[in-house]
Enzyme design. Structure first.
Site, PDB file in Angstrom:
ATOM      1  N   CYS A 151      89.932 -39.292 -56.239  1.00  0.00           N
ATOM      2  CA  CYS A 151      89.803 -38.157 -57.161  1.00  0.00           C
ATOM      3  C   CYS A 151      88.387 -38.125 -57.733  1.00  0.00           C
ATOM      4  O   CYS A 151      87.652 -39.093 -57.679  1.00  0.00           O
ATOM      5  CB  CYS A 151      90.784 -38.312 -58.315  1.00  0.00           C
ATOM      6  SG  CYS A 151      92.458 -38.545 -57.779  1.00  0.00           S
ATOM      7  N   TRP A 169      92.935 -36.281 -55.364  1.00  0.00           N
ATOM      8  CA  TRP A 169      93.366 -36.809 -54.049  1.00  0.00           C
ATOM      9  C   TRP A 169      94.758 -37.378 -54.303  1.00  0.00           C
ATOM     10  O   TRP A 169      94.906 -38.400 -54.991  1.00  0.00           O
ATOM     11  CB  TRP A 169      92.399 -37.883 -53.570  1.00  0.00           C
ATOM     12  CG  TRP A 169      92.905 -38.685 -52.416  1.00  0.00           C
ATOM     13  CD1 TRP A 169      93.510 -39.904 -52.476  1.00  0.00           C
ATOM     14  CD2 TRP A 169      92.868 -38.344 -51.026  1.00  0.00           C
ATOM     15  NE1 TRP A 169      93.855 -40.348 -51.221  1.00  0.00           N
ATOM     16  CE2 TRP A 169      93.475 -39.422 -50.304  1.00  0.00           C
ATOM     17  CE3 TRP A 169      92.395 -37.265 -50.310  1.00  0.00           C
ATOM     18  CZ2 TRP A 169      93.608 -39.411 -48.921  1.00  0.00           C
ATOM     19  CZ3 TRP A 169      92.521 -37.268 -48.922  1.00  0.00           C
ATOM     20  CH2 TRP A 169      93.121 -38.327 -48.245  1.00  0.00           C
ATOM     21  N   GLY A 185      92.814 -43.113 -59.984  1.00  0.00           N
ATOM     22  CA  GLY A 185      93.275 -44.490 -59.774  1.00  0.00           C
ATOM     23  C   GLY A 185      94.768 -44.505 -59.523  1.00  0.00           C
ATOM     24  O   GLY A 185      95.387 -43.476 -59.248  1.00  0.00           O
ATOM     25  N   GLU A 230      82.257 -45.473 -29.630  1.00  0.00           N
ATOM     26  CA  GLU A 230      82.367 -44.122 -30.239  1.00  0.00           C
ATOM     27  C   GLU A 230      81.158 -43.801 -31.120  1.00  0.00           C
ATOM     28  O   GLU A 230      80.830 -42.628 -31.284  1.00  0.00           O
ATOM     29  CB  GLU A 230      83.669 -43.952 -31.009  1.00  0.00           C
ATOM     30  CG  GLU A 230      83.846 -44.779 -32.251  1.00  0.00           C
ATOM     31  CD  GLU A 230      85.221 -44.537 -32.919  1.00  0.00           C
ATOM     32  OE1 GLU A 230      85.799 -43.455 -32.760  1.00  0.00           O
ATOM     33  OE2 GLU A 230      85.717 -45.462 -33.594  1.00  0.00           O
TER      34      GLU A 230
HETATM   35  C1  BG6 Z   1      90.224 -39.644 -33.717  1.00  0.00           C
HETATM   36  C2  BG6 Z   1      89.443 -40.340 -34.803  1.00  0.00           C
HETATM   37  O1  BG6 Z   1      89.796 -38.310 -33.604  1.00  0.00           O
HETATM   38  O2  BG6 Z   1      91.599 -39.636 -34.016  1.00  0.00           O
HETATM   39  C3  BG6 Z   1      89.897 -41.768 -34.854  1.00  0.00           C
HETATM   40  O3  BG6 Z   1      88.043 -40.286 -34.522  1.00  0.00           O
HETATM   41  C4  BG6 Z   1      91.384 -41.812 -35.119  1.00  0.00           C
HETATM   42  O4  BG6 Z   1      89.178 -42.472 -35.868  1.00  0.00           O
HETATM   43  C5  BG6 Z   1      92.160 -40.943 -34.128  1.00  0.00           C
HETATM   44  O5  BG6 Z   1      91.821 -43.157 -34.987  1.00  0.00           O
HETATM   45  C6  BG6 Z   1      93.580 -40.727 -34.637  1.00  0.00           C
HETATM   46  O6  BG6 Z   1      93.485 -39.975 -35.822  1.00  0.00           O
HETATM   47  P1  BG6 Z   1      94.640 -40.087 -36.910  1.00  0.00           P
HETATM   48  O7  BG6 Z   1      94.183 -39.212 -38.049  1.00  0.00           O
HETATM   49  O8  BG6 Z   1      95.905 -39.582 -36.270  1.00  0.00           O
HETATM   50  O9  BG6 Z   1      94.729 -41.534 -37.284  1.00  0.00           O
END
Ligand code: BG6
Length: 611
Positions: A2, A76, A103, A491
């Site tokens: 937040c 959040w 928090g 990546e």
């Molecule tokens: C990819 C992200 O697009 O999606 C990764 O770059 C992630 O970091 C993967 O692990 C799965 O995304 P999510 O939101 O389903 O965990």
């Protein structure tokens, strides 16, 4: 996380609050609101679901709210879905006290019961409303804002950055802080409080960092700080030399490093949400022990790093709870035709909760009438809403495309599920249960130790930044760690990388090894170490350069490895949480050494919510 902004001064507050909140949008949020003391001395509260622009439109960019003292918030969601009712500020019934909070109040259930017995009514699902009414309770008792804030600080458990306005104390804002950041700035235009530097950088670069268990009274032109003994504390301001963009990352050059370093906090918050009085409690997810004990088979579907969490979960759950576990990438699972038996559970792991393949995998399981559990980081996301049960990770919003803290938080949920299943299935006794929980609770401290020792990794990263191929090898859980380490490297640094089950090398992959090929060996599963070390020897004799990651005390790799990184000892089931950190840091430093954009790697998106 937040975002909080507060202002008291000679200018109109609402436009300043909106502008400050806009500088905190990067923290991730799903609703927003402001409270301003109007010209009649009353608090006006305006809140909206969705983005800040919705609030700004409702406020006519702030012109609709007159007053020179106010607090604002971007939420959040951690307790209670994203909604206008749950948005901050919250207040007591007559709005004489209004507050915003960032928090997690851990003892919110106990506090809500106490306040309800005192006649309080609650309208939202948030821990913040409870915190606000606790301040009201103590203010009515002590008739002093400072005393109310002191009592609040002593009574609440958890993390908080809270800003409060009291109608009886015009143009003043009171704040208290524990574990969630809060800063104060005093400028010509007035005095400010905020969650982070970007919100007030326009007005001042001299910032007071509020420390834990400190309270402050913010007035026009001054701020007075107190400890919980009500003693005035003399604080020195810190000069901010960041530029605005850097400030949004808390001084870090990239979100990824910030989020790598936030992992102990993410793990702590996730552990605190799962472990109550020394026991794992999944009841908030709707998973009673009786329901858990009914599952005879588990299938996990996920993408990317979340899939790698599933690989770890398979080893841990099968070994501890003796339940068969299958793991699939969601894009394959959704097109397969699984042959389901009785009493199966499909678990979908997803940081965003919006990944299309994972969502469709979930829908396919539900269509087949199978029980479903989601492990998700974003409250109210599609996967969270559609699963029968959901366990939330408490990693806070994750900005960098390459996930780190959400991955670590997902691991914790997987461990907790495995340990609880093992207990209720009678595979471990109470002593072993307590021992495993203690080991989980000790992980954040070990993570901090690793994070404080990354100089060697920076050095090694600069040596390998121009490698063309890097292979990761390991056995068992070490193989699952290799999968994540290899994905992290490829990546963001674009270096070709792959992960192999070490025992599989001789069936083909070893043909790739040439003079100077870098092979990173993961050796944290000591019962498999001897075999894994001989696999390292096989590649070394063929010219490979070796880096190893192993446990402190295991010095058998020195002769094989050019560089060995040691992580603190922990349960073999939990070593992923530690061994993954040097791999994350190595990837980060290689990427920086190559001058690439760490947070936004080419071709990738943080969330692939379309097919
Ligand atoms: C990819 C992200 O697009 O999606 C990764 O770059 C992630 O970091 C993967 O692990 C799965 O995304 P999510 O939101 O389903 O965990």
């Amino acid at each position: 996380m937040c975002g909080i902004v507060g202002y008291t001064g000679k200018k109109q507050a609402a436009p300043i609050l909106l502008e400050g909140l806009s500088k905190l949008e990067y923290r991730g949020y799903d609703s927003a609101g402001v409270a301003v003391r109007n010209n009649k001395g009353k608090h006006e509260i305006v809140k909206t679901n969705g983005k800040l622009s919705v609030l700004s439109d409702k406020l006519k960019k702030g012109k609709a709210l007159k007053g020179t003292c106010g607090i604002g918030h971007t939420r959040w969601a951690t307790h209670g879905m994203p909604s206008e009712v749950n948005a901050h500020p919250h207040s007591n019934d007559d709005q004489t006290i209004v507050a915003v909070h960032n928090g997690i109040i851990e003892n919110y259930v106990e506090l809500k019961e106490k306040l309800t017995s005192k006649g309080y009514t609650f309208y939202s699902e948030t821990d913040t409303e409870i915190a606000t009414k606790l301040v009201d309770y103590y203010y009515k008792k002590w008739k002093s804002p400072l005393e109310a804030m002191v009592s609040f600080t002593l009574r609440v458990r958890g993390s908080y950055a809270i800003a409060v306005m009291f109608e009886d104390y015009p143009e003043e804002i009171y704040i208290a802080r524990k574990d969630s950041p809060l800063i104060v700035g005093v400028a010509d235009e007035g005095s400010f409080v905020a969650s982070d530097v970007p919100a007030i950088l326009k007005y001042t670069r001299n910032v007071y960092y509020v420390d834990n268990m400190e309270i402050a009274r913010i007035e026009k032109g001054k701020a007075t700080f107190y400890n919980v003994d009500r003693k005035v504390i003399e604080k020195q301001p810190v000069k901010i030399d960041w530029d605005a963009d850097a400030a949004e990352k808390g001084g870090y050059k990239y979100y990824m490093l910030k989020e790598i370093r936030e992992q102990p906090r993410a793990v702590t918050d996730t552990l605190n949400s799962l472990i109550k009085d020394g026991k794992i409690d999944l009841s908030e997810a709707g998973l009673s022990d009786e329901k858990l004990s009914s599952f005879k088979r588990i299938r996990i579907a996920a993408c990317g790093s979340a899939y790698h969490v599933g690989m770890v979960a398979k080893y841990v759950i099968e070994d501890l709870a003796r339940i068969p576990v299958d793991v699939d990438v969601a894009s394959e699972f959704r097109y397969r035709s699984p042959v389901y038996g009785e009493n199966e559970l499909v678990v979908v792991i997803s940081q965003s909760g919006e990944t299309a393949d994972s969502l469709e995998a979930l829908r396919g399981a539900k269509a087949a009438g199978v029980a479903t559990l989601a492990i998700v980081n974003v409250l109210g996301s599609a996967i969270a809403r559609e699963a029968d049960n959901v366990i939330y990770t408490k990693a806070g919003p994750e900005i960098s495309v390459a996930t780190t803290k959400a991955y670590s938080a997902q691991l914790i949920v997987s461990y907790a599920l495995a340990v609880q299943l093992a207990l209720i299935n009678g595979k471990i006794d109470e002593d072993r249960y307590a021992q495993l929980i203690d080991e989980m609770l000790a992980l954040p401290a070990s993570m901090e130790k690793i994070l404080s020792d990354d100089e060697w990794l920076k050095w090694f990263a600069s040596k390998i930044a121009n490698k063309k191929d890097v292979y990761f090898i390991g056995r068992g859980i070490d193989y699952a760690i290799c999968l994540e380490g290899s994905l992290k490297l490829k990546e963001i640094s674009y270096i070709h990388s792959d992960a192999y089950a070490a025992g599989e090398l001789k069936h083909g992959h070893i043909s790739l090894i040439e003079e100077g090929t870098l092979v990173i060996g993961l050796i944290t599963q000591m019962r498999l170490a001897e075999k894994a070390v001989s696999n390292l020897s096989e590649v070394k004799t063929r010219g490979a350069q070796i880096m190893s990651v192993t446990l402190e005390g295991n010095y058998s790799l020195q002769e094989h490895s050019e560089f060995t990184f040691y992580v603190p000892k922990t349960e073999a089931y939990f070593t992923t949480s530690l061994a993954v950190i040097p791999l994350q840091l190595l990837s980060y430093y290689v990427c920086v050494a190559k001058g690439l954009d760490v947070d936004m790697p080419r071709n990738l998106a943080k969330c692939v919510s379309v097919e």
